[in-house]
Design a protein around this motif. Structure first.
Motif, PDB file in Angstrom:
ATOM      1  N   SER A  30       0.817  -1.223   0.000  1.00 37.13           N
ATOM      2  CA  SER A  30       0.000   0.000   0.000  1.00 37.13           C
ATOM      3  C   SER A  30       0.845   1.266   0.000  1.00 37.13           C
ATOM      4  N   GLN A  31       1.799   1.310   0.905  1.00 35.47           N
ATOM      5  CA  GLN A  31       2.537   2.567   1.042  1.00 35.47           C
ATOM      6  C   GLN A  31       3.644   2.718   0.003  1.00 35.47           C
ATOM      7  N   LEU A  32       4.376   1.634  -0.283  1.00 34.47           N
ATOM      8  CA  LEU A  32       5.447   1.727  -1.271  1.00 34.47           C
ATOM      9  C   LEU A  32       4.963   1.368  -2.676  1.00 34.47           C
ATOM     10  N   GLY A  33       3.715   0.842  -2.759  1.00 37.03           N
ATOM     11  CA  GLY A  33       3.110   0.576  -4.056  1.00 37.03           C
ATOM     12  C   GLY A  33       3.689  -0.603  -4.820  1.00 37.03           C
ATOM     13  N   LEU A  34       4.311  -1.551  -4.126  1.00 41.48           N
ATOM     14  CA  LEU A  34       4.879  -2.711  -4.819  1.00 41.48           C
ATOM     15  C   LEU A  34       3.799  -3.759  -5.083  1.00 41.48           C
ATOM     16  N   ALA A  35       3.967  -4.493  -6.195  1.00 39.79           N
ATOM     17  CA  ALA A  35       3.088  -5.637  -6.459  1.00 39.79           C
ATOM     18  C   ALA A  35       3.407  -6.714  -5.430  1.00 39.79           C
ATOM     19  N   PRO A  36       2.398  -7.566  -5.091  1.00 32.69           N
ATOM     20  CA  PRO A  36       2.624  -8.592  -4.067  1.00 32.69           C
ATOM     21  C   PRO A  36       3.869  -9.446  -4.334  1.00 32.69           C
ATOM     22  N   ARG A  37       4.073  -9.834  -5.597  1.00 35.56           N
ATOM     23  CA  ARG A  37       5.222 -10.683  -5.930  1.00 35.56           C
ATOM     24  C   ARG A  37       6.551  -9.962  -5.603  1.00 35.56           C
ATOM     25  N   THR A  38       6.635  -8.700  -5.968  1.00 39.55           N
ATOM     26  CA  THR A  38       7.843  -7.912  -5.700  1.00 39.55           C
ATOM     27  C   THR A  38       8.017  -7.708  -4.201  1.00 39.55           C
ATOM     28  N   ALA A  39       6.902  -7.410  -3.567  1.00 37.44           N
ATOM     29  CA  ALA A  39       6.953  -7.218  -2.113  1.00 37.44           C
ATOM     30  C   ALA A  39       7.485  -8.476  -1.444  1.00 37.44           C
ATOM     31  N   TYR A  40       7.023  -9.620  -1.930  1.00 38.59           N
ATOM     32  CA  TYR A  40       7.447 -10.899  -1.355  1.00 38.59           C
ATOM     33  C   TYR A  40       8.965 -11.070  -1.442  1.00 38.59           C
ATOM     34  N   SER A  41       9.542 -10.813  -2.621  1.00 33.90           N
ATOM     35  CA  SER A  41      10.985 -11.024  -2.730  1.00 33.90           C
ATOM     36  C   SER A  41      11.767  -9.966  -1.957  1.00 33.90           C
ATOM     37  N   GLU A  42      11.201  -8.761  -1.852  1.00 31.06           N
ATOM     38  CA  GLU A  42      11.851  -7.734  -1.028  1.00 31.06           C
ATOM     39  C   GLU A  42      11.844  -8.137   0.446  1.00 31.06           C
ATOM     40  N   ILE A  43      10.698  -8.631   0.881  1.00 32.19           N
ATOM     41  CA  ILE A  43      10.542  -8.968   2.304  1.00 32.19           C
ATOM     42  C   ILE A  43      11.434 -10.145   2.688  1.00 32.19           C
ATOM     43  N   LYS A  44      11.595 -11.101   1.752  1.00 34.23           N
ATOM     44  CA  LYS A  44      12.482 -12.238   2.028  1.00 34.23           C
ATOM     45  C   LYS A  44      13.898 -11.764   2.339  1.00 34.23           C
ATOM     46  N   ARG A  45      14.311 -10.708   1.643  1.00 28.11           N
ATOM     47  CA  ARG A  45      15.668 -10.181   1.834  1.00 28.11           C
ATOM     48  C   ARG A  45      15.767  -9.248   3.032  1.00 28.11           C
ATOM     49  N   TYR A  46      14.624  -8.864   3.534  1.00 25.48           N
ATOM     50  CA  TYR A  46      14.559  -7.874   4.610  1.00 25.48           C
ATOM     51  C   TYR A  46      15.396  -8.302   5.814  1.00 25.48           C
ATOM     52  N   THR A  47      16.352  -7.470   6.160  1.00 28.86           N
ATOM     53  CA  THR A  47      17.207  -7.742   7.311  1.00 28.86           C
ATOM     54  C   THR A  47      17.059  -6.611   8.303  1.00 28.86           C
ATOM     55  N   PRO A  48      16.386  -6.870   9.382  1.00 28.17           N
ATOM     56  CA  PRO A  48      16.202  -5.792  10.361  1.00 28.17           C
ATOM     57  C   PRO A  48      17.548  -5.373  10.952  1.00 28.17           C
ATOM     58  N   PHE A  49      17.598  -4.145  11.414  1.00 26.33           N
ATOM     59  CA  PHE A  49      18.792  -3.678  12.102  1.00 26.33           C
ATOM     60  C   PHE A  49      18.899  -4.382  13.453  1.00 26.33           C
ATOM     61  N   ILE A  50      20.139  -4.586  13.857  1.00 27.52           N
ATOM     62  CA  ILE A  50      20.377  -5.178  15.170  1.00 27.52           C
ATOM     63  C   ILE A  50      19.649  -4.368  16.251  1.00 27.52           C
ATOM     64  N   GLU A  51      19.654  -3.050  16.082  1.00 28.60           N
ATOM     65  CA  GLU A  51      19.005  -2.169  17.074  1.00 28.60           C
ATOM     66  C   GLU A  51      17.515  -2.479  17.182  1.00 28.60           C
ATOM     67  N   GLU A  52      16.905  -2.805  16.029  1.00 34.59           N
ATOM     68  CA  GLU A  52      15.472  -3.111  16.058  1.00 34.59           C
ATOM     69  C   GLU A  52      15.211  -4.440  16.766  1.00 34.59           C
ATOM     70  N   LEU A  53      16.140  -5.367  16.550  1.00 34.87           N
ATOM     71  CA  LEU A  53      15.944  -6.698  17.120  1.00 34.87           C
ATOM     72  C   LEU A  53      16.233  -6.744  18.610  1.00 34.87           C
ATOM     73  N   THR A  54      17.019  -5.778  19.070  1.00 32.74           N
ATOM     74  CA  THR A  54      17.446  -5.823  20.465  1.00 32.74           C
ATOM     75  C   THR A  54      16.902  -4.647  21.272  1.00 32.74           C
ATOM     76  N   ALA A  55      16.014  -3.858  20.675  1.00 31.48           N
ATOM     77  CA  ALA A  55      15.482  -2.678  21.361  1.00 31.48           C
ATOM     78  C   ALA A  55      14.720  -3.083  22.624  1.00 31.48           C
ATOM     79  N   PRO A  56      14.888  -2.310  23.705  1.00 28.48           N
ATOM     80  CA  PRO A  56      14.144  -2.644  24.920  1.00 28.48           C
ATOM     81  C   PRO A  56      12.637  -2.549  24.707  1.00 28.48           C
ATOM     82  N   LYS A  57      12.238  -1.669  23.790  1.00 27.34           N
ATOM     83  CA  LYS A  57      10.814  -1.553  23.508  1.00 27.34           C
ATOM     84  C   LYS A  57      10.607  -1.681  22.005  1.00 27.34           C
TER      85      LYS A  57
END
Ligand SMILES: [Zn+2]
Length: 297
Positions: free
Chosen positions: A38-65
């Motif tokens: 919705s926000q970035l306007g990608l087709a579902p197929r493209t979104a899927y391959s982007e999301i598979k590669r998605y690597t969160p930042f260490i800060e996001e994974l270890t944030a206290p909140k």
């Protein structure tokens, strides 16, 4: 529960206790799909391959909140706090922070060999750092997150500093509807909230001034603090006058040497640190696959 669930837990028994910190967070794939489609306007197929590669930042994974699309829940069948999506949309990301050094090197290499790291299902991330760098990284983050043209950043910076100082307190509650933060005339340590005002013990208040100065000094010629725009000399004069320099045995006379001492104090002293992060993305990658299968159907 899938049969593979148990074997997925990493065996960390070879590490000395205290050398490994575990973090676990849930991520909402419905929120991520919503963002990509919705926000970035990608087709579902493209979104899927982007999301598979998605690597969160260490800060996001270890944030206290956790912040969107991440959330924490102890419930058996939690719903996403942002979009209410049910459990099948949630993936779990486990992160392990391993302190480098002789006592952990052998076990760490063995662990790396035993895990599927080639396809990114489990990632090993090495970081070298010291406390001083950690502190300057933090200042940079504040500088880019805060709106220095709006005076309300002074309160926001105070909150950020207190969150760093004491991550266990619920600061969003303490800072809710807060109007001002002041130096307390009677507290020896800590803080107290009175109506819409927050009173800080002098030593904490002084450190807030130092942090505000450090965050804003590159923005304008002088630094901007609760005490107005001040130069380094003026900051040091205030700290000396309030007894802060004496209490921390800072006896240098050169202003830049004093600044060095202040930075050392605020960053937690000298010390190098090598950190290794292990990010277990296996559940994430499986869930992305199953969610996409439903999404595309
Ligand atoms: Zn969601």
């Amino acid at each position: 529960m899938s049969p593979g669930k148990k074997s997925r837990e990493l065996d960390l028994s070879a590490f000395p206790s205290g050398a490994v910190t575990e973090y676990s967070t849930l991520v909402c794939l419905a929120c991520i799909f919503e963002l990509f489609t919705s926000q970035l306007g990608l087709a579902p197929r493209t979104a899927y391959s982007e999301i598979k590669r998605y690597t969160p930042f260490i800060e996001e994974l270890t944030a206290p909140k956790a912040v969107r699309p991440f959330f924490d829940s102890e419930e058996k069948h939690p719903h996403c706090p942002y979009c209410n999506a049910a459990k099948r949309w949630h993936a779990r990301l486990d992160t392990y922070r391993i302190e480098g050094g002789k006592s952990t090197d052998v076990a760490r290499r063995a662990l790396a060999k035993s895990l599927p790291t080639k396809d990114g299902r489990v990632q090993f991330i090495e970081t070298k750092t010291d406390r001083r760098s950690l502190f300057f990284d933090w200042l940079d983050t504040q500088r880019s997150n805060l709106d220095l043209d709006n005076d309300s950043w002074l309160i926001d910076a105070t909150r950020a500093f207190l969150e760093r100082l004491d991550p266990k307190t619920n600061w969003s509650e303490v800072f809710s509807d807060l109007q001002v933060a002041r130096r307390s005339q009677r507290l020896e340590e800590g803080w107290e909230r009175e109506g819409s005002r927050l009173f800080l013990a002098p030593s904490i208040y002084n450190e807030v001034l130092i942090v505000q100065y450090l965050i804003s000094r590159s923005h304008t010629h002088s630094g901007h603090t609760f005490e107005g725009r001040i130069t380094l000399m003026e900051l040091i004069r205030r700290l000396r006058h309030s007894g802060y320099l004496g209490a921390h045995e800072i006896t240098e006379s050169d202003q830049f040497e004093i600044l060095e001492q202040l930075v050392e104090k605020l960053s937690g002293g000298p010390g190098r640190a090598k950190l290794y992060y292990v990010v277990d993305r296996r559940d994430f990658m499986e869930k992305v696959k199953s969610v996409y299968a439903r999404y595309a159907a």
